[in-house]
Design an enzyme around this catalytic site. Structure first.
Site, PDB file in Angstrom:
ATOM      1  N   GLY A 314       0.821  -1.193   0.000  1.00 26.00           N
ATOM      2  CA  GLY A 314       0.000   0.000   0.000  1.00 26.00           C
ATOM      3  C   GLY A 314       0.862   1.252   0.000  1.00 26.00           C
ATOM      4  O   GLY A 314       2.004   1.242  -0.463  1.00 26.00           O
ATOM      5  N   HIS A 315       0.312   2.327   0.565  1.00 28.00           N
ATOM      6  CA  HIS A 315       1.063   3.588   0.613  1.00 28.00           C
ATOM      7  C   HIS A 315       2.297   3.457   1.501  1.00 28.00           C
ATOM      8  O   HIS A 315       3.320   4.077   1.234  1.00 28.00           O
ATOM      9  CB  HIS A 315       0.152   4.701   1.119  1.00 28.00           C
ATOM     10  CG  HIS A 315       0.763   6.058   1.051  1.00 28.00           C
ATOM     11  ND1 HIS A 315       1.165   6.638  -0.137  1.00 28.00           N
ATOM     12  CD2 HIS A 315       1.066   6.964   2.033  1.00 28.00           C
ATOM     13  CE1 HIS A 315       1.674   7.842   0.102  1.00 28.00           C
ATOM     14  NE2 HIS A 315       1.634   8.056   1.407  1.00 28.00           N
ATOM     15  N   PHE A 316       2.211   2.636   2.546  1.00 26.72           N
ATOM     16  CA  PHE A 316       3.368   2.396   3.413  1.00 26.72           C
ATOM     17  C   PHE A 316       4.265   1.337   2.776  1.00 26.72           C
ATOM     18  O   PHE A 316       4.572   0.313   3.360  1.00 26.72           O
ATOM     19  CB  PHE A 316       2.914   1.927   4.788  1.00 26.72           C
ATOM     20  CG  PHE A 316       2.231   2.978   5.624  1.00 26.72           C
ATOM     21  CD1 PHE A 316       2.196   4.318   5.247  1.00 26.72           C
ATOM     22  CD2 PHE A 316       1.607   2.624   6.810  1.00 26.72           C
ATOM     23  CE1 PHE A 316       1.567   5.271   6.027  1.00 26.72           C
ATOM     24  CE2 PHE A 316       0.977   3.573   7.602  1.00 26.72           C
ATOM     25  CZ  PHE A 316       0.955   4.897   7.216  1.00 26.72           C
TER      26      PHE A 316
END
Length: 335
Positions: A314-316
């Site tokens: 994901g974004h992380f």
């Protein structure tokens, strides 16, 4: 900051972000690189509400930060550097003779977010992870900061004090956007640039229900809504260490939304074309902030850009697929 103030600022962000359009992106086309990866094996389930956090919520943010420092699996040192705007807190690791590698964290994550990456990155590089002075962390801000120029001045003060004349720079999320600003301001200083899921850098936020959910959490962060928020950012919340999750939650409670966030917007064509340094851009295939359109724009406008989509992330992205990201970053820096 009061609830009404937070709500007003977030409403402005919604109007600003979705009112922006980047016309030249609509006609672009480029390549996509898929990386076949497997989800990490969970060693525990990240309970964001129950017993693990009964004690955690009683900690001060600074105490939670210190506990998170224990997550690093390689020797680290804490260093403070004086600047014209206050003291900067830096986590330092790696051989003193190693080539300088500076890390800029994502919003509210602080430099402890690099705990899955520091060991690999610092094996041959001298790593400096800097806490942003406008966000929760151990850096201090003295007085008023007047716009982006002074924010960049703060980072340049740190580099000068540490005698870092030529650096490799890695920025995650908002730290990626800040990294591009630094590279535009002082291009001779940057040897190579790595952008991990950079926010508002090559395109506007992707519309979706997750964004509105995250805005709701930012307006009124509650423990009960924490897992829902993290699941929009991470492909595998249970792989995140609970100690870090607790520190991150306390950061969202402590954070003040600074007005410079409202000024974040994708960079102009001529700005990106002026970046002649080697650039690596990595995003997750489940990134709520970035998409392939932004990667195409980066590839098309930045003369020496490489891009990749990391699977099951994901974004992380640097947490979700730390091993894959570490290898790609090190391979890029070593070329």
């Amino acid at each position: 900051m009061s609830f009404i103030s937070r709500l007003s600022i977030i409403f402005f962000i919604i109007c600003f972000v979705y009112g922006c359009q980047n016309a030249d992106d609509k006609k672009t086309a480029s390549e996509k690189e898929d990386v076949a990866t497997k989800l990490p094996v969970n060693s525990f389930a990240a309970d964001t509400i129950g017993k693990p956090y009964i004690a955690g919520d009683k900690l001060t943010y600074e105490q939670a930060y210190d506990k998170a420092l224990a997550l690093f699996t390689t020797p680290i040192a804490e260093q403070y550097v004086k600047t014209r705007f206050g003291k900067a807190h830096i986590i330092v690791s790696g051989p003193e003779t190693g080539e300088p590698l500076v890390l800029l964290h994502g919003m509210n994550a602080s430099s402890t977010m690099w705990y899955p990456n520091m060991k690999a990155l610092s094996e041959n590089y001298r790593v400096y992870a800097i806490d942003c002075f406008l966000e929760p962390g151990k850096s201090q801000c003295i007085g008023e900061v007047d716009g982006m120029n002074e924010i960049i001045d703060w980072y340049l003060d740190i580099f000068d004090t540490l005698h870092l004349k030529k650096i490799n720079l890695i920025g995650a999320s908002r730290g990626g956007w800040l990294s591009v600003n630094i590279a535009l301001r002082d291009p001779a200083r940057i040897k190579k640039l790595v952008l991990l899921s950079p926010a508002q850098t090559f395109g506007i936020l992707k519309p979706g229900l997750g964004i509105y959910s995250d805005i709701n959490y930012s307006v009124n962060p509650k423990r009960a809504n924490l897992r829902d928020f993290l699941e929009t950012m991470s492909s595998n919340v249970d792989n995140m260490n609970q100690i870090f999750i607790n520190q991150y939650y306390l950061a969202t409670q402590k954070a003040v939304i600074d007005t410079d966030i409202l000024k974040m917007q994708p960079f102009l064509r001529h700005e990106l074309k002026s970046l002649n340094i080697p650039i690596l851009v990595l995003i997750g295939d489940m990134d709520i902030i970035n998409g392939e359109m932004g990667l195409r724009r980066a590839k098309r406008l930045c003369p020496n850009a490489q891009t990749a989509v990391i699977g099951h992330a994901g974004h992380f992205v640097s947490m979700d697929q730390a091993e894959v990201v570490n290898k790609k970053v090190i391979d890029f820096l070593n070329k």
